[in-house]
Design an enzyme around this catalytic site. Sequence first.
Site, PDB file in Angstrom:
ATOM      1  N   PRO A 184      -8.389  -3.959 -14.328  1.00  0.00           N
ATOM      2  CA  PRO A 184      -7.391  -2.893 -14.555  1.00  0.00           C
ATOM      3  C   PRO A 184      -7.956  -1.483 -14.634  1.00  0.00           C
ATOM      4  CG  PRO A 184      -7.863  -3.997 -16.614  1.00  0.00           C
ATOM      5  CD  PRO A 184      -8.662  -4.718 -15.563  1.00  0.00           C
ATOM      6  N   CYS A 185      -8.455  -0.981 -13.504  1.00  0.00           N
ATOM      7  CA  CYS A 185      -8.952   0.392 -13.490  1.00  0.00           C
ATOM      8  C   CYS A 185      -7.811   1.394 -13.688  1.00  0.00           C
ATOM      9  CB  CYS A 185      -9.722   0.687 -12.207  1.00  0.00           C
ATOM     10  SG  CYS A 185      -8.833   0.337 -10.683  1.00  0.00           S
TER      11      CYS A 185
END
Length: 224
Positions: A184-185
């Site tokens: 989850p950047c």
Amino acid sequence: HRRVRDNLKGSTTVTGAIHASGYGSSGRFYAGSKSVLGMRAGQFRAGGTHADIKFAVGQCSLGAILVAATAKGVAALLLGDDAEILLRDLQDRFPKAKLIGADPAFEMLAAKVIAFVDSPRGKFDLPLNVRGTAFQHKVWKALQAIPAGSTASYSDIAAMIAMPKAVRAVAQACGANPVAVVIPCHRVVRTDGALSGYRWGIESKRKLLDREVKGGVSAPRRWG
């Protein structure tokens, strides 16, 4: 059929060869490519050697989505506005792989991945098989520790991996993430909380963060 073979030998991308051969739809081509070539398009171009990568292209709430996996796990999850561009991206990432489309069993797995993208608060329970440097893997592991509905800054991630001066390198590792949403950047923001660059588009980042908090009413919590 001979034109397809010739173009696959000379083309730098499978999609480019498809269009050079007069096929208007890559989906139609992949559906019939095994009968045309005796193997899938990517397999032919790679001489039938190297790792198999199955892929499926579809639509999700963020637009076009491409899911690709080896036998070991999900290798790429790409988002965008144009499915053809996503296919070219996949080919450029794995130029020597056997790219296998139109696989009904894999499309069922891809549907599970797409469901996670549309509702990322749950747990992703499929294995990953992503390529990257040791540093990138450190960053990606740290990103996976950020809970849904929370955000962290690039400085927070740098501190977490015990490399507080590597803020710029952390940002670059976020940009190199090949598995959108699962790693989850999108939960990484600037120190002041503002949304920074996101390779899948700022609007997609905003939608993902809004989705992770109740109805998008409250702001994501700062993590750490």
